[in-house]
Design an enzyme around this catalytic site. Sequence first.
Site, PDB file in Angstrom:
ATOM      1  N   HIS A 189      39.056  20.672  45.791  1.00 38.49           N
ATOM      2  CA  HIS A 189      39.132  21.303  46.895  1.00 38.49           C
ATOM      3  C   HIS A 189      37.945  20.626  47.758  1.00 38.49           C
ATOM      4  CE1 HIS A 189      41.754  23.985  45.243  1.00 38.49           C
ATOM      5  NE2 HIS A 189      41.063  24.593  44.601  1.00 38.49           N
ATOM      6  N   HIS A 216      46.276  25.069  45.556  1.00 38.30           N
ATOM      7  CA  HIS A 216      46.631  24.568  44.207  1.00 38.30           C
ATOM      8  C   HIS A 216      48.308  23.987  44.355  1.00 38.30           C
ATOM      9  CE1 HIS A 216      43.596  27.607  43.571  1.00 38.30           C
ATOM     10  NE2 HIS A 216      43.106  26.712  42.980  1.00 38.30           N
TER      11      HIS A 216
END
Lengths: 332, 332
Positions: A56, A218
């Site tokens: 991320h 995700h």
Amino acid sequence: MKKIINDPAAVVAESLRGLALAHADLLRVEDDPAVVVRTDAPTGRVAVISGGGSGHEPLHGGFVGPGMLDAAVPGPVFTSPTPDAVQAGITATTGDAGALLIVKNYTGDVLNFETAAELAAADGLDVRSVVIDDDVAVKDSTYTAGRRGVGGTVLLEKIAGAAAARGDSLDAVEALARKVIGQVRSIGVALTPPTVPHAGTPSFELADDEIEFGIGIHGEPGRERLKAEPADALVARMVEAVVSDLPFAEGDRVLLFTNSMGGTPLVELYLAHGIAERLLAEHGIVVERRLVGPYITSLEMQGMSLTLLKIDDELTELWDAPVRTPALRWGS
Amino acid sequence: MKKIINDPAAVVAESLRGLALAHADLLRVEDDPAVVVRTDAPTGRVAVISGGGSGHEPLHGGFVGPGMLDAAVPGPVFTSPTPDAVQAGITATTGDAGALLIVKNYTGDVLNFETAAELAAADGLDVRSVVIDDDVAVKDSTYTAGRRGVGGTVLLEKIAGAAAARGDSLDAVEALARKVIGQVRSIGVALTPPTVPHAGTPSFELADDEIEFGIGIHGEPGRERLKAEPADALVARMVEAVVSDLPFAEGDRVLLFTNSMGGTPLVELYLAHGIAERLLAEHGIVVERRLVGPYITSLEMQGMSLTLLKIDDELTELWDAPVRTPALRWGS
């Protein structure tokens, strides 16, 4: 799978090595367990710590530095860090003033940060956790009971870090963090899937004319799979989802965060940001601060998210306060 | 084609609208022709102006602000701005101290900026141009006679902007720019092609196991098409191409700029940066400054570039000087 990597199992460790070399003035990386730690650890003030699965970036390691995080604990790609890694982050930075852990609401993160906090408490440290769950897309999800923590995390880390930097007590930093969590909402959309290095294949499939509305960071499923639509319609759908949730109302002052999921280029992101600003103005919502760019991503996923934080004078002052990290820097 | 856009023909104009809304404290956007102009235009000092085709964001509009560019002139995606657009950028910012135009070496840019400079000269303004051609990949290319201008442009804009900000004369800013151009070299690689919005299909094709070594920022062909290889081998190939060209030698002090072409995520970029630092150390080349991130891109292309600038005390001081733009900001 096309990536600039060596062994898929070593991606995070090798990437952290590069981060440490690039930003040695701000941070160092401890190995085994991996923790990103601010070079000038806090003395006499509250430590602010976050972490979670990698993939991320710049979240969280790119936010370590004066005015934001004291430590970031990176797990493997899209996988929670272990309790002992979180504990190492606490040990490296926490003194008598205690620490605030900022935890995104994923089952593994919540469990492992909680365990680490208990271990730290057993060592006599005052460690509190807040769990952020700003994603309005879905109630429960692949890795989550309740709402997921997404873009609001970036704003929370900045504001909590600023409060700690000005010397607020742990009670005060925690209260402020809970206030931010209560006032921030997000929604995301995916145009393409990410590919996790150790998996080697895309996380999901989308037809050429499909998008996933309400995507997780995700690649978890969102609210619905839609036919691709023009930016005006898509951004209107996103703004509506966020505004109607809190709900945000006419006259509200807000920070608007327009985030790229990684693969969406700035030319598209600014285009979307402009639409969002116009739509919020039509709602009578007053955009007083902005953040535009790839700050919480899902590897190379094409897509974006919108985050709205309701602000007042105090939150604005903390947002504006100096920050010096690899990814966010101003006023210093 | 999956993009967050409306009418492909309106992408740049709509994106600039979002840029202007997001950064009204730093810049404004003039329409027809489109020009990004610093809010507080220079008085009594040299103006620094750049521009070129869009699709490389944050270059150039994201570098407008104190300490860097006074104006950026965006053309359509991957297409040079017209001479009258460049002239509008000059008119909006240039006073008695004159202006330096920073031009990437593409045939259209060179021609159109040159024509604009002549028009400005006819209006009595002292306007000079420098052409940057830092890409070592190929001698001539699709849009270029001679080498292409790529990553070095970002460093040049920062350093020339800092020189103008401290009050250097046009002669001095121009000389400094020529010095930077003489000391900077780059190489790029593509893993995937970009898709130009008004074309609608990828700019080229690459097999699943192929990469293009020496790619241009518009997807122009590079030196050779290679089988995909591990990051260690790929980055070594890139470092070798750059170091052997100038050549850079043991003891040289450098700024290393590790750039994402847009679609390559930070986790990979930092991994590559770490490898490059290690290899340069093995050469005895001293990395004293770094820039890591997506600063000169090719839409959503996956890939990266490495740029090396030989620095001395003067260039280091100018690099470190305060800058406040949408994409680069420190010290202020």
